[in-house]
Design an enzyme around this catalytic site. Structure first.
Site, mmCIF file in Angstrom:
data_model
loop_
_atom_site.group_PDB
_atom_site.id
_atom_site.type_symbol
_atom_site.label_atom_id
_atom_site.label_comp_id
_atom_site.label_asym_id
_atom_site.label_seq_id
_atom_site.Cartn_x
_atom_site.Cartn_y
_atom_site.Cartn_z
ATOM 1 C CG ASP A 41 -1.519 3.175 5.577
ATOM 2 O OD1 ASP A 41 -2.620 3.477 5.075
ATOM 3 O OD2 ASP A 41 -0.653 4.010 5.903
ATOM 4 C CD GLU B 52 -2.289 1.597 -3.664
ATOM 5 O OE1 GLU B 52 -3.432 1.984 -3.436
ATOM 6 O OE2 GLU B 52 -1.358 1.713 -2.865
ATOM 7 C CG ASP C 54 -1.801 1.224 1.272
ATOM 8 O OD1 ASP C 54 -2.611 1.367 0.334
ATOM 9 O OD2 ASP C 54 -1.701 2.032 2.216
#
Ligand SMILES: [Zn+2]
Length: 429
Positions: free
Chosen positions: A369, A267, A183
C-alpha cells in the site's frame, strides 16, 4: 468562509411533533413535485422551479396542512429538488420514503433566525413558526447565521447552522512544498506515501454478528407491527453508532492531512464500478430458478457496516483544506498497485500478497500500500505544479484528456454544437 455548526436540540414534546409534521409535509412536497416533473417529461414538456413555487402558493390556500408549516421550508424543498434534477436528471432523483428518509427541512433566511444565549451551557434559536428551540451550546457559533437546517437522526433532533465565520483561506500552507499520496484500502483504511497509516475498525466482529442477528429479528416480525418498529430501531441504533465512528475517523484523518501537507493526492475512486450489483446465476438443473450468487452479502446493511467511508475522507479533507490552504487533487488509480515506485516497471506479479510488494525487475521490496501511495503521489506531482517554498500560488498543468471519455465528451460537444440552432426557443434543462 462558510462553515457548519451542528447542535442537538432539546425540543418540547409539542415542538417535536410539529417538526415531524413539517418534515412530512416537505417530503410530500418533494414527492409530488418530482412526480409532476416526471409527468411533464413523459409528455415531452417541462416544468421548473418558478411554476412549481407558484402552484405551491396556490395550493396553500386550499390545504390547511400546507399552510400551517413554514412556507420558506417548502420553497427550499422545491429549490433543492430543482438543483437535484438539474444535476442528476429528473429520472435519477429519488423519492423520499417515510421509512428510509430522515426528516429534514431548511430555514433559508438567516436574518429571520434569532439566537440567544441563555447561560453557560444553553442557548436558544427562534425559528419561524416552530418558535424558540433550546440547544446545548457545545461550541460557539462564531459567526453570522446564513441558514438553519433542522433534522432528526434516530430519536434526536438537530439544528445545523450555516455560519459565515469570516475566516479566509491562507494563501500559502504552513508547511510549503510538502506533499502526500493517499492509498485507500481495506486492510488499512488510509495509507500514506510517507509510510504512515490511519486505521480504525469501524464495526467490530461482535457488532457485525450482532447486526446480523438484529436483521434476523426484523425478518421475524410482521410488517407494520410494534415489534417490527422496535426491531428496526435497534438496527438503526447500531448502524448510527458505526456511522459516527466513521465520521469521527474521517474528521481526524482530514485534520492530520490538511494541516500536515500542502499537496494531498487521492486516487479517483470509481464508485460506479464498486457499487455494481452481482449478476444473477441461473440454476442449470431447473429452468427459471437461480443459485445463490452472494447478492445478499452486498445488501445495504452490509454495505453500511463494512463501508470504509473513503469518499467521506476525501470530502472532509477538501473541507478542512479550505482553512489550511492545502490543495487536494485526485489522479487516475490505474496500475498504482502494480507499478514499482523505484524503477516504474509495471508487473502484476510484483504484488506478492495483500501486504508485500516485491518488484520482479529491480527487487525493490516495500509494503504494497505504501508503494501504491508513493505512485499516487508521483502521479499527483506530475499533474500539479507545486510552487517552491516562498513562491505564491500554485498552477495546474493543462490536463490532457485521453481515452474513451475524452472522445465521448468531444462527440457530445460536437453534437450539441450542431443541434444548438434547432433547439433555440425551447427551454433547456
Ligand atoms: Zn522495481
Amino acid at each position: 468562509m462558510l462553515t457548519g455548526r451542528k447542535y442537538r436540540l432539546d425540543l418540547a414534546p409539542g415542538q417535536a411533533e410539529f417538526a415531524e409534521r413539517i418534515g412530512g409535509v416537505c417530503r410530500s412536497v418533494w414527492n409530488t413535485a418530482l412526480e409532476q416533473r416526471r409527468t411533464y417529461r413523459r409528455r415531452e414538456a417541462w416544468i421548473g422551479y418558478h411554476e412549481q413555487a407558484r402552484q405551491l402558493a396556490e395550493a396553500k390556500g386550499e390545504f390547511a396542512w400546507l399552510a400551517e408549516v413554514p412556507g420558506h421550508c417548502l420553497q427550499q424543498t422545491l429549490i433543492d429538488l430543482d438543483q437535484a434534477c438539474s444535476r442528476h436528471g429528473t429520472w435519477k432523483v429519488r423519492w423520499k420514503s417515510k421509512a428510509r428518509t430522515r426528516p429534514s427541512f431548511r430555514f433559508p433566511e438567516g436574518a429571520k433566525i434569532a439566537i440567544e444565549r441563555l447561560n453557560r451551557r444553553w442557548a436558544r434559536a427562534k425559528l419561524p413558526k416552530l418558535g424558540w428551540v433550546r440547544f446545548r451550546i457545545t461550541r460557539p457559533l462564531g459567526g453570522t447565521v446564513k441558514n438553519a437546517t433542522v433534522s432528526r437522526d434516530g430519536p434526536h433532533w438537530y439544528a445545523s447552522f450555516l455560519v459565515e465565520d469570516g475566516v479566509v483561506t491562507p494563501e500559502r500552507h504552513d508547511n510549503p512544498g510538502s506533499a502526500v499520496g493517499i492509498d485507500r484500502g481495506v486492510a488499512k483504511v488510509v495509507t500514506r506515501s510517507d509510510g504512515r497509516f490511519h486505521h480504525q475498525v469501524f464495526a467490530r466482529d461482535r457488532e457485525v454478528e450482532h447486526a446480523k442477528k438484529l436483521q434476523r429479528d426484523v425478518a421475524r416480525t410482521t410488517k407494520g407491527s410494534v415489534r417490527r418498529k422496535k426491531a428496526v430501531a435497534r438496527v438503526a441504533h447500531l448502524a448510527r453508532k458505526i456511522r459516527r465512528r466513521r465520521e469521527d475517523f474521517a474528521a481526524k484523518t482530514a485534520h492530520a492531512l490538511a494541516t500536515g501537507f500542502e499537496l494531498i493526492v487521492f486516487e479517483a475512486l470509481a464508485t460506479k464500478n464498486m457499487t455494481v450489483g452481482v449478476a444473477p446465476k441461473p440454476d442449470p438443473g431447473q429452468q427459471g430458478a437461480f443459485l445463490p450468487n452472494g447478492a445478499a452479502s452486498k445488501s445495504s446493511l452490509n454495505r453500511s457496516i463494512l463501508d470504509k467511508g473513503w469518499y467521506r475522507i476525501e470530502l472532509a479533507t477538501r473541507s478542512k483544506a479550505r482553512s489550511t490552504g492545502a490543495c487536494v487533487i485526485t489522479v487516475n488509480p490505474a496500475y498504482t498497485s502494480q507499478t514499482c515506485n523505484v524503477c516504474t516497471v509495471v508487473d502484476r506479479r510484483s504484488r506478492e500478497s495483500q501486504a508485500v510488494f516485491r518488484c520482479t525487475s529491480c527487487g525493490h521490496t516495500e509494503h504494497a500500500d505504501v508503494n501504491a501511495a508513493k505512485n499516487i503521489l508521483t502521479a499527483g506531482r506530475a499533474e500539479f505544479v507545486q510552487p517552491s517554498p516562498g513562491v505564491r500560488a500554485g498552477a495546474r498543468k493543462p490536463r490532457r484528456r485521453v481515452g474513451r471519455k475524452a472522445n465521448r465528451q468531444a462527440t457530445a460537444a460536437q453534437a450539441t454544437a450542431q443541434t444548438e440552432p434547432e433547439l433555440a426557443g425551447i427551454p433547456r434543462l
